[in-house]
Design a protein around this motif. Structure first.
Motif, short mmCIF file in Angstrom:
data_model
loop_
_atom_site.label_atom_id
_atom_site.label_comp_id
_atom_site.label_asym_id
_atom_site.label_seq_id
_atom_site.Cartn_x
_atom_site.Cartn_y
_atom_site.Cartn_z
N THR A 51 -13.76 -6.89 -0.51
CA THR A 51 -13.60 -5.90 0.89
C THR A 51 -12.92 -6.64 1.64
OG1 THR A 51 -16.03 -5.02 0.57
CG2 THR A 51 -15.12 -5.04 2.79
N ALA A 52 -12.99 -8.01 1.74
CA ALA A 52 -12.04 -9.09 2.67
C ALA A 52 -10.64 -8.70 2.31
CB ALA A 52 -12.61 -10.30 2.68
N TRP A 53 -10.18 -8.74 0.84
CA TRP A 53 -9.17 -8.63 0.45
C TRP A 53 -8.55 -7.41 0.84
CZ3 TRP A 53 -7.36 -4.96 -3.23
CH2 TRP A 53 -5.93 -5.31 -3.62
N LEU A 55 -9.35 -5.34 3.42
CA LEU A 55 -8.88 -5.42 4.68
C LEU A 55 -7.68 -6.07 4.93
CD1 LEU A 55 -12.67 -5.70 6.48
CD2 LEU A 55 -11.06 -3.78 6.31
N ALA A 56 -7.51 -7.21 4.56
CA ALA A 56 -6.51 -8.15 4.77
C ALA A 56 -5.15 -7.37 4.33
CB ALA A 56 -6.52 -9.39 3.99
N ARG A 57 -5.25 -6.63 3.13
CA ARG A 57 -4.06 -6.15 2.70
C ARG A 57 -3.74 -4.77 3.25
NH1 ARG A 57 -4.04 -2.17 -2.40
NH2 ARG A 57 -1.61 -1.91 -2.78
N ARG A 58 -4.81 -4.12 4.09
CA ARG A 58 -4.49 -2.93 4.78
C ARG A 58 -3.74 -3.38 6.15
NH1 ARG A 58 -8.71 1.73 5.90
NH2 ARG A 58 -6.91 3.20 6.64
N ARG A 59 -3.81 -4.55 6.65
CA ARG A 59 -3.77 -5.07 8.14
C ARG A 59 -2.23 -5.44 7.88
NH1 ARG A 59 -8.38 -6.84 11.60
NH2 ARG A 59 -9.72 -5.77 10.52
N CYS A 60 -1.68 -5.87 6.84
CA CYS A 60 -0.31 -6.41 6.60
C CYS A 60 0.39 -5.12 6.54
CB CYS A 60 -0.27 -7.13 5.51
SG CYS A 60 -1.10 -8.65 5.59
#
Length: 60
Positions: A51-53, A55-60
């Motif tokens: 989930t953290a991965w 979310l981080a991928r989506r923000r970039c």
């Protein structure tokens, strides 16, 4: 590939995997003591990491 071009399998593959991993982790933690607790913790932690991965991928 746009989101309109994706099949249902491509859309629901990751959420289904997260659901299966979390269910397996919860059932292992409930029914198996000892080494099963370590495996259950790893399965539940993998859901948090995924989930953290995402979310981080989506923000970039």
């Amino acid at each position: 590939m746009s989101r309109l071009d994706q099949s249902l399998w491509a859309i629901f593959r990751a959420p289904l995997l997260v659901a299966v991993l979390s269910l397996a982790g919860l059932l292992l933690a409930l029914f198996i003591d000892g080494p099963g607790d370590v495996v259950a913790s790893a399965l539940l932690a993998s859901v948090i990491v995924a989930t953290a991965w995402a979310l981080a991928r989506r923000r970039c």
